[in-house]
Design a protein around this motif. Sequence first.
Motif, PDB file in Angstrom:
ATOM      1  N   ALA A  79       0.827  -1.202   0.000  1.00 23.83           N
ATOM      2  CA  ALA A  79       0.000   0.000   0.000  1.00 23.83           C
ATOM      3  C   ALA A  79       0.865   1.256   0.000  1.00 23.83           C
ATOM      4  CB  ALA A  79      -0.919  -0.008   1.209  1.00 23.83           C
ATOM      5  N   ASN A  80       1.987   1.217   0.743  1.00 26.15           N
ATOM      6  CA  ASN A  80       2.892   2.379   0.742  1.00 26.15           C
ATOM      7  C   ASN A  80       3.446   2.630  -0.650  1.00 26.15           C
ATOM      8  OD1 ASN A  80       4.046   1.187   3.870  1.00 26.15           O
ATOM      9  ND2 ASN A  80       2.645   2.888   3.522  1.00 26.15           N
TER      10      ASN A  80
ATOM     11  N   ASN B 220     -11.770  -1.699   1.877  1.00 28.60           N
ATOM     12  CA  ASN B 220     -11.705  -0.271   1.557  1.00 28.60           C
ATOM     13  C   ASN B 220     -12.919   0.202   0.770  1.00 28.60           C
ATOM     14  OD1 ASN B 220      -9.208   0.384   2.687  1.00 28.60           O
ATOM     15  ND2 ASN B 220      -8.164  -0.584   0.976  1.00 28.60           N
ATOM     16  N   TRP B 221     -14.029  -0.502   0.912  1.00 27.26           N
ATOM     17  CA  TRP B 221     -15.187  -0.177   0.071  1.00 27.26           C
ATOM     18  C   TRP B 221     -15.561   1.293   0.172  1.00 27.26           C
ATOM     19  CZ3 TRP B 221     -19.371   1.880   2.524  1.00 27.26           C
ATOM     20  CH2 TRP B 221     -19.422   1.702   3.913  1.00 27.26           C
TER      21      TRP B 221
ATOM     22  N   GLU C 291      -8.728   7.824  -5.926  1.00 31.50           N
ATOM     23  CA  GLU C 291      -9.096   7.032  -7.092  1.00 31.50           C
ATOM     24  C   GLU C 291      -7.900   6.228  -7.603  1.00 31.50           C
ATOM     25  OE1 GLU C 291     -10.082   9.580 -10.286  1.00 31.50           O
ATOM     26  OE2 GLU C 291     -10.183   7.964 -11.765  1.00 31.50           O
ATOM     27  N   HIS C 292      -6.783   6.924  -7.776  1.00 30.40           N
ATOM     28  CA  HIS C 292      -5.638   6.204  -8.343  1.00 30.40           C
ATOM     29  C   HIS C 292      -5.040   5.228  -7.345  1.00 30.40           C
ATOM     30  CE1 HIS C 292      -5.805   8.054 -12.197  1.00 30.40           C
ATOM     31  NE2 HIS C 292      -6.138   9.179 -11.580  1.00 30.40           N
ATOM     32  N   TYR C 293      -5.106   5.588  -6.079  1.00 25.33           N
ATOM     33  CA  TYR C 293      -4.664   4.624  -5.069  1.00 25.33           C
ATOM     34  C   TYR C 293      -5.512   3.353  -5.175  1.00 25.33           C
ATOM     35  CZ  TYR C 293      -4.254   2.429  -0.517  1.00 25.33           C
ATOM     36  OH  TYR C 293      -4.078   1.515   0.477  1.00 25.33           O
ATOM     37  N   MET C 294      -6.817   3.538  -5.279  1.00 23.06           N
ATOM     38  CA  MET C 294      -7.706   2.374  -5.334  1.00 23.06           C
ATOM     39  C   MET C 294      -7.440   1.528  -6.570  1.00 23.06           C
ATOM     40  SD  MET C 294      -9.493   1.983  -2.742  1.00 23.06           S
ATOM     41  CE  MET C 294     -10.908   0.939  -3.076  1.00 23.06           C
ATOM     42  N   TRP C 295      -7.251   2.172  -7.701  1.00 26.60           N
ATOM     43  CA  TRP C 295      -7.003   1.372  -8.912  1.00 26.60           C
ATOM     44  C   TRP C 295      -5.683   0.633  -8.805  1.00 26.60           C
ATOM     45  CZ3 TRP C 295     -10.305  -0.194 -12.360  1.00 26.60           C
ATOM     46  CH2 TRP C 295     -11.467   0.539 -12.588  1.00 26.60           C
TER      47      TRP C 295
ATOM     48  N   ILE D 180      -6.364  -5.720   1.545  1.00 26.97           N
ATOM     49  CA  ILE D 180      -5.588  -4.594   2.042  1.00 26.97           C
ATOM     50  C   ILE D 180      -6.528  -3.648   2.764  1.00 26.97           C
ATOM     51  CG2 ILE D 180      -4.299  -2.546   1.369  1.00 26.97           C
ATOM     52  CD1 ILE D 180      -3.015  -4.099  -0.758  1.00 26.97           C
ATOM     53  N   ASP D 181      -6.262  -3.441   4.035  1.00 26.31           N
ATOM     54  CA  ASP D 181      -7.086  -2.512   4.798  1.00 26.31           C
ATOM     55  C   ASP D 181      -6.196  -1.328   5.123  1.00 26.31           C
ATOM     56  OD1 ASP D 181      -8.917  -1.257   6.279  1.00 26.31           O
ATOM     57  OD2 ASP D 181      -8.879  -2.656   7.957  1.00 26.31           O
ATOM     58  N   HIS D 182      -6.213  -0.349   4.248  1.00 25.11           N
ATOM     59  CA  HIS D 182      -5.231   0.715   4.373  1.00 25.11           C
ATOM     60  C   HIS D 182      -5.797   1.982   3.746  1.00 25.11           C
ATOM     61  CE1 HIS D 182      -0.932   2.114   4.497  1.00 25.11           C
ATOM     62  NE2 HIS D 182      -1.439   2.987   3.648  1.00 25.11           N
ATOM     63  N   THR D 183      -6.043   2.972   4.572  1.00 24.48           N
ATOM     64  CA  THR D 183      -6.475   4.248   4.032  1.00 24.48           C
ATOM     65  C   THR D 183      -5.252   5.126   3.854  1.00 24.48           C
ATOM     66  OG1 THR D 183      -8.470   4.000   5.318  1.00 24.48           O
ATOM     67  CG2 THR D 183      -8.078   6.141   4.356  1.00 24.48           C
TER      68      THR D 183
END
Lengths: 178, 466, 362, 285
Positions: free
Chosen positions: C6-7, C248-249, C293-297, C306-309
């Motif tokens: 995620a980082n 992360n829904w 958005e781009h993080y999610m894609w 992955i549970d990461h905001t």
Amino acid sequence: MRRRKKHLLFGIFEDFDSARDVVSSLKVLDLKEMVVDNIELYSPIEHPEVEEILGDFHQPIQRFTLFGALSGAIGAFLLAAAAAQAMFTVQPQGGKPVIPLPPNIVIAYEGAILIGVLATIAAFFIYAGLPRRLHKHYDNKVSIDQIGIEVQVLPENMHLVRAVFDSHQATEIREVVQ
Amino acid sequence: MEHQDTMKDVAWAKINADVLRSLEKPRRIFWIVLAVCALLVLSGVVAEIYQYREGMGVALMNRPHYWQLYISNFVFWIGMSHSGTLLSAILLLTKADWRKPIYRFAEAMTLFSILTAAIYPIIHLGRVWNLYWILPYPDARTIWPNFRSPLLWDAAAITAYATSSALFLYIGMIPDLAICRDNAKGWRKKLYTALSMGWMGRAREWMAFRKTYILMACFLVPLAVSVHSIVASDFAMSIMPDWHITSFPLYFVAGALYSGCAAIITLFVMLRHIFKFEAYMTTEILDKTAKLTFAIAMAWNYLNLSEYASIWYSNDMYEKEVLLAKFFGPYAVIVWTMLLCATVAPFAMVFKKVRHSMWSMFILSLVLQLGMWLERFQIVSPPLASNHEPWTWAVVWPGAVQLIITLASFGWFTMLFLIFCKIFPSVSMYEVKEMVFHRRKASSRARLEDLSAIKEEVARAEEGLQ
Amino acid sequence: MTMSYANWAVLMDNFLFALYIALAGVFWASVLHLTNGKWRYEIRFLMTSATALFPLGLVLLIIILASGARSFPWMGGETMGEPLNGWHNVLFFNLRQVILYLLVWSFCAYFVKLQKKDYPTAPEIDRRRFRNIALLAPFVYVIYGTIVAWDFEMTQWPRWWSPIYGPYHFTGMMRMYLAFFIVALYFLRLRDILKKPTHDYVFNYCAKILLALTIIWTYIFFMQYLVMWYGDLPEEIGRFDKMMNGPNWFLFWAFFLLNSFIPFFMLIFAATRESPALMLFPSISILVGTFIEHYMWIISPRADDIDHTPLLYSWVDTGITLGIFLIGCVLWNHRMKKDGLYWQEEDEVKKAIDTAVEPQTR
Amino acid sequence: MALKRMLENWSRLRQRDYYKDAPYLWGLTIDLNKCIGCGACVAACYAENNVPVVGKEHCGRGHSMHWMRIERYWDEPDGKADIDQQDASDYPERGAHYIPMMCQQCNHAPCEPVCPVAATYHSPDGLNTQVYNRCIGSRYCGNNCPYKVRYFNFFNFWKDLPHPLEMQLNPDLTVRDKGIMEKCTFCVQRIRDAKDQANDEGHPEHVEDGSMQTACQQSCPTDAIVFGNLRDPKSQVSRLWEQHHVVLNRHEQDKSDDIRGYRVLEELNVEPCVMYLDRVRDVEV
């Protein structure tokens, strides 16, 4: 009861600028002697400035549009959702929910536009005052290149308005009683 | 010539006279063309009756080619309909005044191509006589149409689109109909009086008119985009390889604008020539339309090529198979001609000489339309010919019935358009007047402010440079 | 300090922002030139000064490429059950990224150079040369944008493909740039250090474009989803399913709302479009929305575990993002100074006169 | 009223697997090892379902109506599927690979949602139902079927039936007019019959396994076709599915070496109800 007769003075002018001057002179006249009632401007093309000189036309067409669009969207969505399960037997198809949201959004969108457009048109006819009969004194020149100004005025004040028209080189002036 | 192109010195009375003249007694060639068109339509009707009596098989479709020319023609005509209303509305919202002399016939083109397109789903149906089943009407047995189907979205979208663009055309024509009313006699007088609804050009009419017109344009742009996206959905929502493409909605919209712009250019040149509208349909406008067409052609090309590229990138087995079959299979001729006409040919518009010559633009626009027509054919047929199931692979070319009905649709469109041109003004008189009015005003103001404005601009531009 | 997947996704997100802020500036300058927008004279040098971020982007690109499988799971053999195709070749991938990046950078540098020679009294040859390069810029932007979209985001799930993804990505990014530009311009005006005055109508024009692009973004997003939802092919809709049903829904719905409804319902009101201060809201909404958005894609292939905001769950994220932001600011600031967009000492007198004559031209 | 019902049923109508509690889900197993490509199933299907025989000429134009068909494929030596059909006869000694193909009664049938008039939908016992009366012949379903097993009546074929032959039409179902789509129904008239019988015998939710056969199954000389209820864990078809590790709601099945079960084109997530058992070629043994 007999309808009170309307006395109108109708003048035709060469171009928009002189028409604008006429209207502002009439406004001045109105302020001073309270003789002018209802100024109507006839033109072959649109002049967005008329709102500045004639005052605000209250034409909330966009409210009709908004209302139409919203009711169209909701109505179409409900229609699609209801029709999907009002079948003689509920019909699941293709492993999809009986009320699937994405297609209903499409239908709602189309409904919004259709009803929105129709509401807009309805508002147009209401606020433009159409359809109607032509005025008897309507002059073809107004649809070519001249500007017509029609003023509703009491017969005794007619000469004041006529003087204004004359001073701005009106090509034609007609008195109309209807 | 240069002087004329700026269109600020045309007398308003001449505008009325010029346009009204185009409504007068048609020449003999008009009747001949009309008769040919009517004949084409008649032959199409005969073909349709034959198909109606015998069954769809006479059109030489088969399994897996359940869809063919009828659908590709449908897409073609719907696409053609987009340029008129969509471009007119977009150009209205972006305040591009060069739309004014050309939007009327473009919108008429829209309406008639929808009317042409709307015939195809009907001809296409196996049981035409039950067509009304797609309408959502309450029914004792509570049977409703299926709103999940892209075909029903089509029905909804086309209803909305045909209604709105007809109204857009009509509302935009009311002031002109009033002009016609003032100058007509006989049955025309009655017709125009009824249609113009007593329009007198009063200020409140104009204000309501302008507001309505802009609001409708705000609706028509997203509507037109949605209509062709939904037509694309007929293909994209399926799971067929090379139909199930996420870029199809956007690609179809670009393609629609593309073929529509080409059609506008064709009609532009023809009307200018036939009705002697040189004073209004100037080379300046042709140049701008051509530039717009070029930009749209580039967008279309990007979407088309990126579809190929992404199939290559993804390496998807089925999609790759269909793509290869397109380029090297039985329909390769169609695909390559399409690429030549629609991808390569528009680059001619890079040259100013081409953009400014009526003849070259006329021919080019026909080439582009041919390319776009073939594009629609190659969207429908080749993917069906090489689907998921190799055992059913087959090549079928459209039969005589399909071809006759295709020709008839061109006749039908031309017929409607010709009749329109003789009954309604094909150039918007009042908007051309507005254009002349504003340009004249602007040029006289420019003369006054010319020097100071330029000086200021130069100073400003230089300021940022140091 | 160990970096999780995620980082790395956040780092890649930062790279995309750095790249597009540099690139889209040139794109918008060229579009404004081609459409002959008169207001371009006020802002085009400001817009293109963002090309100062290219060196930063290159460094980030090299770090991401060097990280290999930690940024691109397919490099470590995570192929979603299917064999990889020819594109997925580590050497070829790295080479084309670096080479294309350098080419685009030099194109933009050339554009900026020619733009300086384009003014009303400039020699015809210079103006024509700039016109030609401006004609090319949209092509460069679109083609390179598509490649970036595919190579950095689409390919995170190697068998997933969507031809619309390129336009979806680069229209979103050109909108992100405008939002960023509005915010930046607002604060630059607040600091009152720009030499050239900008009028409020610049915000209004940007807002109109922003509104149009918001509608386009929503349209493309919805159509892509609709096609995949309807087709129901497992490897297609699967990516959406993972985003929408994973831990992360809420981020999925957050970026959807931040990118579509929230800016739309602010921008349709003329009051928002005409006020630079109010324009901050839709702009920041778009910036945050695009970032998520781009993080999610990027994380979507593993979004179900992955549970990461981003920025909230890890100091590494925040550190990286802030660091990159600060470096970017320094670079940009330096460039604007160098280009003479700020008031210099010798201009002070002139400024004093100007403000005395016209106190509120802005 | 519809609105009230809709609100009441909202969550039920929003779920994807609407019939998960239904007692029946008809399924089929076809063992390609046993299939000899004789075509008896095809003939039986024609007879049972009043499928029109269109003749050579129409057949050549692609208007044939066989609800069940035997597809023939040839393998290449390295075991890869042979796409280029011209070269197929290069390996005649290897023989054909037969696949009897009929409607796979997909649970996620792509043909269903695209019908504009809802003429095709999913029945509670897992059948992909075609309502002939409702069909208007838009043919979208036929295009969207990946197996191409939907057949369109391009002509009024039943009118061509010479005189005494109409006597052999099956009275249990209709003949179809021109302009409508038709396809394999898993012999729905026989299913209906069996259900009625079960009802009469006092066990309405349970049709005894083997108490009914589809026409193709009945006529198969090698018993390659097994039909039954997949919801009934004791039925032969369920046991076969279990034995070959084929599971519903999964688009990728166990591909271990000794497992033969697969569903055609299941990677498209259409959830077919027909399992095929792969043929074991002599060369591979």
